[in-house]
Design a protein around this motif. Structure first.
Motif, PDB file in Angstrom:
ATOM      1  N   VAL A  44      69.130  -3.826  54.976  1.00  0.00           N
ATOM      2  CA  VAL A  44      68.895  -2.378  54.887  1.00  0.00           C
ATOM      3  C   VAL A  44      67.387  -2.118  54.878  1.00  0.00           C
ATOM      4  N   LEU A  45      66.637  -2.888  54.120  1.00  0.00           N
ATOM      5  CA  LEU A  45      65.185  -2.726  54.085  1.00  0.00           C
ATOM      6  C   LEU A  45      64.567  -3.008  55.460  1.00  0.00           C
ATOM      7  N   ILE A  46      65.100  -3.968  56.170  1.00  0.00           N
ATOM      8  CA  ILE A  46      64.596  -4.240  57.518  1.00  0.00           C
ATOM      9  C   ILE A  46      64.760  -3.003  58.402  1.00  0.00           C
ATOM     10  N   SER A  47      65.908  -2.352  58.326  1.00  0.00           N
ATOM     11  CA  SER A  47      66.125  -1.116  59.088  1.00  0.00           C
ATOM     12  C   SER A  47      65.145  -0.033  58.646  1.00  0.00           C
ATOM     13  N   LEU A  48      64.930   0.087  57.340  1.00  0.00           N
ATOM     14  CA  LEU A  48      64.015   1.112  56.825  1.00  0.00           C
ATOM     15  C   LEU A  48      62.563   0.849  57.237  1.00  0.00           C
ATOM     16  N   LYS A  49      62.186  -0.401  57.366  1.00  0.00           N
ATOM     17  CA  LYS A  49      60.819  -0.702  57.812  1.00  0.00           C
ATOM     18  C   LYS A  49      60.592  -0.185  59.235  1.00  0.00           C
ATOM     19  N   ALA A  50      61.634  -0.185  60.046  1.00  0.00           N
ATOM     20  CA  ALA A  50      61.521   0.413  61.385  1.00  0.00           C
ATOM     21  C   ALA A  50      61.289   1.927  61.275  1.00  0.00           C
ATOM     22  N   TRP A  51      61.947   2.567  60.297  1.00  0.00           N
ATOM     23  CA  TRP A  51      61.698   4.001  60.037  1.00  0.00           C
ATOM     24  C   TRP A  51      60.227   4.218  59.719  1.00  0.00           C
ATOM     25  N   VAL A  52      59.696   3.394  58.805  1.00  0.00           N
ATOM     26  CA  VAL A  52      58.309   3.539  58.371  1.00  0.00           C
ATOM     27  C   VAL A  52      57.378   3.447  59.570  1.00  0.00           C
ATOM     28  N   LYS A  53      57.575   2.444  60.380  1.00  0.00           N
ATOM     29  CA  LYS A  53      56.715   2.229  61.550  1.00  0.00           C
ATOM     30  C   LYS A  53      56.744   3.431  62.479  1.00  0.00           C
ATOM     31  N   ARG A  54      57.929   3.898  62.827  1.00  0.00           N
ATOM     32  CA  ARG A  54      58.045   5.008  63.771  1.00  0.00           C
ATOM     33  C   ARG A  54      57.531   6.321  63.180  1.00  0.00           C
ATOM     34  N   LEU A  55      57.869   6.597  61.936  1.00  0.00           N
ATOM     35  CA  LEU A  55      57.442   7.871  61.346  1.00  0.00           C
ATOM     36  C   LEU A  55      55.940   7.900  61.086  1.00  0.00           C
ATOM     37  N   ARG A  56      55.327   6.755  60.901  1.00  0.00           N
ATOM     38  CA  ARG A  56      53.858   6.717  60.837  1.00  0.00           C
ATOM     39  C   ARG A  56      53.269   7.113  62.186  1.00  0.00           C
ATOM     40  N   HIS A  57      53.907   6.687  63.246  1.00  0.00           N
ATOM     41  CA  HIS A  57      53.437   7.105  64.580  1.00  0.00           C
ATOM     42  C   HIS A  57      53.437   8.622  64.712  1.00  0.00           C
ATOM     43  N   LEU A  58      54.313   9.276  63.977  1.00  0.00           N
ATOM     44  CA  LEU A  58      54.413  10.735  64.032  1.00  0.00           C
ATOM     45  C   LEU A  58      53.482  11.418  63.030  1.00  0.00           C
ATOM     46  N   GLY A  59      52.701  10.633  62.314  1.00  0.00           N
ATOM     47  CA  GLY A  59      51.742  11.187  61.368  1.00  0.00           C
ATOM     48  C   GLY A  59      52.280  11.397  59.965  1.00  0.00           C
ATOM     49  N   MET A  60      53.483  10.888  59.687  1.00  0.00           N
ATOM     50  CA  MET A  60      54.052  11.033  58.348  1.00  0.00           C
ATOM     51  C   MET A  60      53.399  10.021  57.402  1.00  0.00           C
ATOM     52  N   ASP A  61      53.171  10.434  56.164  1.00  0.00           N
ATOM     53  CA  ASP A  61      52.677   9.530  55.127  1.00  0.00           C
ATOM     54  C   ASP A  61      53.916   8.865  54.523  1.00  0.00           C
ATOM     55  N   ILE A  62      54.249   7.687  55.013  1.00  0.00           N
ATOM     56  CA  ILE A  62      55.492   7.005  54.640  1.00  0.00           C
ATOM     57  C   ILE A  62      55.219   5.528  54.423  1.00  0.00           C
ATOM     58  N   ALA A  82      68.391   3.921  50.523  1.00  0.00           N
ATOM     59  CA  ALA A  82      69.450   3.551  51.462  1.00  0.00           C
ATOM     60  C   ALA A  82      70.228   2.379  50.873  1.00  0.00           C
ATOM     61  N   SER A  83      71.528   2.572  50.785  1.00  0.00           N
ATOM     62  CA  SER A  83      72.425   1.547  50.246  1.00  0.00           C
ATOM     63  C   SER A  83      73.830   1.915  50.679  1.00  0.00           C
ATOM     64  N   SER A  84      74.524   0.998  51.314  1.00  0.00           N
ATOM     65  CA  SER A  84      75.873   1.352  51.773  1.00  0.00           C
ATOM     66  C   SER A  84      76.756   1.739  50.600  1.00  0.00           C
ATOM     67  N   SER A  85      76.760   0.944  49.544  1.00  0.00           N
ATOM     68  CA  SER A  85      77.623   1.228  48.393  1.00  0.00           C
ATOM     69  C   SER A  85      77.012   2.255  47.448  1.00  0.00           C
ATOM     70  N   GLY A  86      75.687   2.357  47.455  1.00  0.00           N
ATOM     71  CA  GLY A  86      75.004   3.225  46.507  1.00  0.00           C
ATOM     72  C   GLY A  86      74.921   2.631  45.122  1.00  0.00           C
ATOM     73  N   GLU A  87      75.267   1.349  45.006  1.00  0.00           N
ATOM     74  CA  GLU A  87      75.269   0.682  43.705  1.00  0.00           C
ATOM     75  C   GLU A  87      74.300  -0.492  43.639  1.00  0.00           C
ATOM     76  N   SER A  88      73.498  -0.707  44.675  1.00  0.00           N
ATOM     77  CA  SER A  88      72.521  -1.804  44.647  1.00  0.00           C
ATOM     78  C   SER A  88      71.538  -1.559  43.512  1.00  0.00           C
ATOM     79  N   ALA A  89      71.374  -2.539  42.643  1.00  0.00           N
ATOM     80  CA  ALA A  89      70.626  -2.365  41.392  1.00  0.00           C
ATOM     81  C   ALA A  89      69.170  -1.963  41.602  1.00  0.00           C
ATOM     82  N   VAL A  90      68.468  -2.623  42.495  1.00  0.00           N
ATOM     83  CA  VAL A  90      67.040  -2.348  42.672  1.00  0.00           C
ATOM     84  C   VAL A  90      66.808  -0.920  43.179  1.00  0.00           C
TER      85      VAL A  90
END
Length: 182
Positions: A44-62, A82-90
């Motif tokens: 899930v974090l790997i997918s979110l890192k792609a969000w960070v990369k792309r949204l930075r290209h758009l000028g977002m502070d992410i 982001a968590s499929s179950s919504g119960e991931s502890a971290v």
């Protein structure tokens, strides 16, 4: 078995089940935030890192929680859990800490009734299979939360396109923010 067709079919089916209104709302929240942090674990974090990369290209502070360049959070910022179950502890624990700082919490996952969902100010549901085996889950042949991780990655691009349209940004403008030491 034709795994390519089966995987693509599952992704397509689940993407069509995500409410367009939710995509627009999360896009607006990102645009209007002072800063955006994302948190997830594993793939899930790997997918979110792609969000960070792309949204930075758009000028977002992410950024993502745990990054070497992570900044403090404050009121006016949002944390996307982001968590499929919504119960991931971290992610849930990070969400609780952020909430105390006045940060707006967005939960993206399969279970709005989860700990992360209850903690959030807004939820975007991706109706995939979770480790909890909820009754209204989309049944996938793929193991564990694989389908969720795939859809989350693509959802990041869909949100980016939505933001691009809202802030009137095209590919030529993005190139100015794209890595150029490759």
């Amino acid at each position: 078995m034709d795994y390519r067709s089966k995987v693509i079919s599952e992704i397509d089916t689940v993407l069509k089940l995500i409410k367009e209104e939710d995509v627009k709302t999360v896009s607006d929240m990102i645009i209007n935030a002072e800063r955006v942090l994302v948190v997830g674990v594993g793939r899930v974090l790997i997918s979110l890192k792609a969000w960070v990369k792309r949204l930075r290209h758009l000028g977002m502070d992410i950024n993502y929680v745990g990054s070497e360049t992570e900044c403090a959070v404050h009121k006016g910022d949002i944390l996307i859990i982001a968590s499929s179950s919504g119960e991931s502890a971290v992610p849930v624990t990070i969400g609780e800490i952020a909430k105390k700082q006045g940060v707006t919490i967005v939960y993206i996952g399969c279970n709005p009734k989860s700990s992360a969902g209850k903690l959030s100010d807004y939820s975007l549901r991706i109706p995939c299979k979770t480790k909890l085996g909820l009754p209204d889950e989309f049944e996938s042949f793929q193991p564990m939360s694989t389908l969720f991780e795939q859809v989350l990655y693509i959802l990041g691009d869909i949100i980016a396109y939505t933001i691009m349209e809202k802030i009137d940004m095209d590919e030529a403008k993005i190139r100015n923010s794209h890595a150029n030491l490759e």
